[in-house]
Scaffold this motif. Structure first.
Motif, PDB file in Angstrom:
ATOM      1  N   UNK A   1       0.831  -1.210   0.000  1.00  0.00           N
ATOM      2  CA  UNK A   1       0.000   0.000   0.000  1.00  0.00           C
ATOM      3  C   UNK A   1       0.861   1.253   0.000  1.00  0.00           C
ATOM      4  N   UNK A   2       1.934   1.214   0.795  1.00  0.00           N
ATOM      5  CA  UNK A   2       2.830   2.371   0.868  1.00  0.00           C
ATOM      6  C   UNK A   2       3.491   2.635  -0.477  1.00  0.00           C
ATOM      7  N   UNK A   3       3.896   1.582  -1.177  1.00  0.00           N
ATOM      8  CA  UNK A   3       4.527   1.762  -2.488  1.00  0.00           C
ATOM      9  C   UNK A   3       3.527   2.311  -3.507  1.00  0.00           C
ATOM     10  N   UNK A   4       2.293   1.832  -3.474  1.00  0.00           N
ATOM     11  CA  UNK A   4       1.276   2.379  -4.371  1.00  0.00           C
ATOM     12  C   UNK A   4       1.012   3.848  -4.046  1.00  0.00           C
ATOM     13  N   UNK A   5       1.009   4.180  -2.757  1.00  0.00           N
ATOM     14  CA  UNK A   5       0.787   5.576  -2.368  1.00  0.00           C
ATOM     15  C   UNK A   5       1.922   6.464  -2.862  1.00  0.00           C
ATOM     16  N   UNK A   6       3.159   5.993  -2.699  1.00  0.00           N
ATOM     17  CA  UNK A   6       4.318   6.769  -3.166  1.00  0.00           C
ATOM     18  C   UNK A   6       4.249   6.965  -4.678  1.00  0.00           C
ATOM     19  N   UNK A   7       3.904   5.888  -5.400  1.00  0.00           N
ATOM     20  CA  UNK A   7       3.835   5.984  -6.854  1.00  0.00           C
ATOM     21  C   UNK A   7       2.793   6.958  -7.354  1.00  0.00           C
ATOM     22  N   UNK A   8       1.772   7.220  -6.563  1.00  0.00           N
ATOM     23  CA  UNK A   8       0.695   8.120  -6.989  1.00  0.00           C
ATOM     24  C   UNK A   8       0.809   9.524  -6.405  1.00  0.00           C
ATOM     25  N   UNK A   9       1.838   9.787  -5.618  1.00  0.00           N
ATOM     26  CA  UNK A   9       2.033  11.121  -5.047  1.00  0.00           C
ATOM     27  C   UNK A   9       2.371  12.111  -6.164  1.00  0.00           C
ATOM     28  N   UNK A  10       1.696  13.251  -6.211  1.00  0.00           N
ATOM     29  CA  UNK A  10       2.000  14.245  -7.242  1.00  0.00           C
ATOM     30  C   UNK A  10       3.480  14.640  -7.194  1.00  0.00           C
ATOM     31  N   UNK A  11       4.105  14.634  -8.331  1.00  0.00           N
ATOM     32  CA  UNK A  11       5.502  15.028  -8.404  1.00  0.00           C
ATOM     33  C   UNK A  11       6.486  13.869  -8.355  1.00  0.00           C
ATOM     34  N   UNK A  12       6.016  12.684  -7.921  1.00  0.00           N
ATOM     35  CA  UNK A  12       6.935  11.546  -7.823  1.00  0.00           C
ATOM     36  C   UNK A  12       7.433  11.115  -9.195  1.00  0.00           C
ATOM     37  N   UNK A  13       6.522  11.078 -10.176  1.00  0.00           N
ATOM     38  CA  UNK A  13       6.926  10.694 -11.531  1.00  0.00           C
ATOM     39  C   UNK A  13       7.949  11.662 -12.089  1.00  0.00           C
ATOM     40  N   UNK A  14       7.730  12.967 -11.848  1.00  0.00           N
ATOM     41  CA  UNK A  14       8.674  13.954 -12.325  1.00  0.00           C
ATOM     42  C   UNK A  14      10.028  13.845 -11.660  1.00  0.00           C
ATOM     43  N   UNK A  15      10.041  13.374 -10.424  1.00  0.00           N
ATOM     44  CA  UNK A  15      11.293  13.273  -9.682  1.00  0.00           C
ATOM     45  C   UNK A  15      12.110  12.047 -10.084  1.00  0.00           C
ATOM     46  N   UNK A  16      11.447  10.927 -10.340  1.00  0.00           N
ATOM     47  CA  UNK A  16      12.187   9.679 -10.619  1.00  0.00           C
ATOM     48  C   UNK A  16      12.042   9.206 -12.062  1.00  0.00           C
ATOM     49  N   UNK A  17      11.099   9.767 -12.800  1.00  0.00           N
ATOM     50  CA  UNK A  17      10.868   9.319 -14.164  1.00  0.00           C
ATOM     51  C   UNK A  17       9.720   8.331 -14.249  1.00  0.00           C
ATOM     52  N   UNK A  18       9.078   8.276 -15.403  1.00  0.00           N
ATOM     53  CA  UNK A  18       7.908   7.427 -15.583  1.00  0.00           C
ATOM     54  C   UNK A  18       8.245   5.946 -15.400  1.00  0.00           C
TER      55      UNK A  18
END
Length: 255
Positions: free
Chosen positions: A45-62
């Protein structure tokens, strides 16, 4: 009713969650299956939450964002398999002698259906998030092998959560705020609804490859993941709660 006049209340969830005396303390018991179920669900659940946090994709890449979801789905599958085994082991001995059977068909047991459907849902999430890791997917492939398994997995989670809710409450509407099981199944039910909304919002057009509403999909995935995390953490105190409650009949002076 026992011969001494004591009425013992038997409940499906309580029976499978407390087949043996709780091993170890509430927060650290790596020798207990129930502890691993909680920890694995919480981690996923924590990993899914991190993956959906706004800005996470921009920080680590798609790509790493999709890898985060995929790893989270593996934790979900591991936890769901242990939950399924927990239900199988709680079956009457005639249905599973010596607890030697891993995969059984027990359609008359609501807990079997709840855990089996949930396990199936996690496998669909494995496919969806695993395929999403690949680069340069065509629109048709993304629709067929990313969105569709995600939608089916979300439906499985919703069905499983509804069954678990009914197993706990014995009806569709109930108010039991003093019950840990009630809070756990309520959190999971809300989380499953959120995942369902996320799947609808994340619809991928098979022609253009465009996502219907990516922002809403991420937001509702985050909400659902937080609900699942809360439900998973509450599994820890549920594992060690007292299970000796009973109702006594008037014949022995009880109320």
């Amino acid at each position: 009713m026992r011969p001494d006049g004591v009425v013992v209340r038997w409940e499906s969830r309580r029976h499978r969650k407390h087949q043996k005396p709780a091993a170890g303390p509430t927060w650290w018991a790596p020798n207990a299956r129930g502890w691993w179920i909680a920890v694995l669900f919480a981690t996923g659940s924590l990993l899914f939450a991190v993956g959906s946090v706004p800005g996470y994709t921009g920080a680590v890449g798609a790509r790493w964002d999709t890898v985060t979801y995929f790893i989270g789905s593996l934790f979900f599958t591991a936890a769901s398999f242990l939950s399924y085994r927990e239900a199988v082991d709680a079956a009457p001995k005639a249905q599973n002698p010596a607890h030697r059977r891993f995969f059984v068909f027990q359609p008359r047991r609501i807990d079997w259906w709840a855990t089996a459907v949930q396990l199936a849902g996690t496998l669909y999430f494995n496919v969806s998030t695993g395929v999403a890791v690949a680069n340069h997917l065509s629109a048709a492939t993304a629709h067929q092998h990313v969105w569709r398994p995600d939608a089916i997995g979300s439906v499985c989670f919703l069905v499983s959560s509804c069954l678990a809710w009914y197993e706990t409450c014995h009806r569709w509407a109930a108010w039991r705020p003093r019950s840990l099981s009630w809070w756990i199944t309520l959190a999971n039910l809300i989380g499953s609804v959120a995942f369902g909304i996320s799947a609808a919002a994340g619809y991928i057009d098979p022609v253009t490859g465009q996502v219907h509403n990516a922002a809403r999909a991420d937001t509702t995935t985050l909400i659902g993941s937080i609900c699942f995390f809360v439900g998973a953490v509450l599994l820890l105190p549920e594992r060690t709660e007292e299970t000796g409650s009973r109702v006594t009949s008037p014949t022995d002076g009880g109320a």
